[in-house]
Design an enzyme around this catalytic site. Structure first.
Site, PDB file in Angstrom:
ATOM      1  CE  LYS A  62       2.735   8.669   3.852  1.00 26.06           C
ATOM      2  NZ  LYS A  62       3.273   9.996   4.172  1.00 26.06           N
TER       3      LYS A  62
HETATM    4  O1  LIG Z   1       5.873   4.890   5.460  1.00 25.39           O
HETATM    5  C1  LIG Z   1       6.016   6.109   5.619  1.00 25.39           C
HETATM    6  C2  LIG Z   1       5.692   7.014   4.638  1.00 25.39           C
HETATM    7  C3  LIG Z   1       5.900   8.345   4.863  1.00 25.39           C
HETATM    8  N1  LIG Z   1       6.419   8.785   6.024  1.00 25.39           N
HETATM    9  C4  LIG Z   1       6.636  10.250   6.181  1.00 25.39           C
HETATM   10  O2  LIG Z   1       8.060  10.464   6.273  1.00 25.39           O
HETATM   11  C5  LIG Z   1       8.341  11.439   7.244  1.00 25.39           C
HETATM   12  C6  LIG Z   1       9.127  10.806   8.384  1.00 25.39           C
HETATM   13  O3  LIG Z   1       9.438  11.786   9.352  1.00 25.39           O
HETATM   14  P1  LIG Z   1      10.502  11.513  10.536  1.00 25.39           P
HETATM   15  O4  LIG Z   1      10.421  12.751  11.358  1.00 25.39           O
HETATM   16  O5  LIG Z   1      11.850  11.325   9.904  1.00 25.39           O
HETATM   17  O6  LIG Z   1      10.041  10.306  11.258  1.00 25.39           O
HETATM   18  C7  LIG Z   1       6.996  12.023   7.681  1.00 25.39           C
HETATM   19  O7  LIG Z   1       6.705  13.130   6.844  1.00 25.39           O
HETATM   20  C8  LIG Z   1       6.018  10.890   7.387  1.00 25.39           C
HETATM   21  O8  LIG Z   1       4.734  11.382   7.093  1.00 25.39           O
HETATM   22  C9  LIG Z   1       6.755   7.891   7.000  1.00 25.39           C
HETATM   23  O9  LIG Z   1       7.249   8.242   8.086  1.00 25.39           O
HETATM   24  N2  LIG Z   1       6.543   6.556   6.753  1.00 25.39           N
END
Ligand SMILES: O=c1ccn([C@@H]2O[C@H](COP(=O)(O)O)[C@@H](O)[C@H]2O)c(=O)[nH]1
Length: 274
Positions: free
Chosen positions: A95
């Site tokens: 990001k």
């Molecule tokens: O909008 C967003 C962008 C990035 N993320 C990232 O995805 C994963 C989600 O992890 P979970 O454990 O499946 O919730 C995490 O690395 C976030 O930094 C997001 O959640 N939302």
């Protein structure tokens, strides 16, 4: 092969739209890895090996490594992925967003140091902060659009000329920034109505969709909102729900991760067509 072609091939090869997130949290690693200097490498390699035939992409989140000063372990994991599963795209979730000169260094970090096929970037600083990543035309540039967190609405829902900012970002990326056909967008599974709006604006552009699993996003609504005519178009990410799946009798952590990854892949596939 460029990122978009590699992703399309992975969708077909593994019959999967599931992106497995690699967010290693030392506090949640299996007890047998405790105290081992390369615990993160061992953990991530086991997860990768257990899920590689079920995934269309792997997405390490750089913060989980950088916070521990474990970038060397991220490098090793990325090298392992590239060598062992070269057909599966490696998406670095970083990001990033900064002025052009600095963005160039972030691009080198993502594409040269880690050898990522794609990287997530913020659109907030405008095109000249994103353009440096496009000097690598075979790599993907995945722009934040409508993020999965509730607070994303603070800015992404602001009215700009009669529509929310996230829609403006989607159209801008699709019509102006995607010069080399290497862009994708992040849209959260927690907002299926917005996924549908973005899909209408961007044609078949791939969407990285985090938010199923631990964040509670609805798989059926997500897939129906985001699928393209050929039943693809998405990398639907799940991290914690797979990484830290509770083992059932006879399973270790990797087998539990595989079971949840398979269930998630199959739940997604149940709604891809028709
Ligand atoms: O909008 C967003 C962008 C990035 N993320 C990232 O995805 C994963 C989600 O992890 P979970 O454990 O499946 O919730 C995490 O690395 C976030 O930094 C997001 O959640 N939302």
């Amino acid at each position: 092969m460029n990122f978009i072609n590699k992703l399309s091939a992975a969708w077909a090869r593994n019959d999967s739209l599931l992106c497995v997130g690699l967010d290693p949290d030392l506090a949640r690693l299996p007890a047998r890895l405790e105290g081992q200097p390369d615990a993160i490498v061992q953990f991530c390699k086991a997860i990768i090996d257990a899920t590689a035939d079920l995934a269309c992409a792997f997405k390490p989140q750089i913060a989980y490594f950088a916070a521990l000063g474990a970038e060397d372990q991220l490098e090793e994991i990325c090298a392992y992925l590239r060598a062992t599963y070269p057909h599966i795209p490696l998406v670095l979730d970083a990001k990033r967003g900064d002025i052009g000169a600095t963005a160039h260094q972030y691009a080198r970090e993502a594409f040269e140091r880690y050898g990522a096929d794609a990287v997530t970037v913020s659109p907030y600083m405008g095109f000249d902060s994103v353009e440096p990543y496009m000097e690598w035309p075979d790599r993907g540039v995945i722009v934040l659009c409508r993020t999965s967190n509730a607070g994303g609405s603070d800015l992404q829902f602001l009215d700009v000329g009669g529509r929310p900012l996230y829609q403006h970002v989607a159209q801008l990326v699709a019509e102006k920034w995607n010069r080399n056909g290497q862009c994708a967008l992040v849209v959260g599974a927690t907002f299926p109505d917005e996924i549908a709006q973005v899909r209408k604006l961007v044609g078949d552009m791939p969407l990285l969709i985090p938010g199923v699993g631990a964040q509670g996003g609805d798989v059926e609504a997500t897939v129906k909102a985001g699928r393209t005519a050929d039943g693809a178009g998405m990398m639907i990410n799940s991290s914690r729900a797979i990484l830290y799946a509770t083992p059932q009798e006879g399973e270790d952590f990797a087998a539990a991760a595989r079971r949840v990854a398979r269930e998630t892949r199959d739940a997604i596939n149940a709604h891809r067509r028709g």
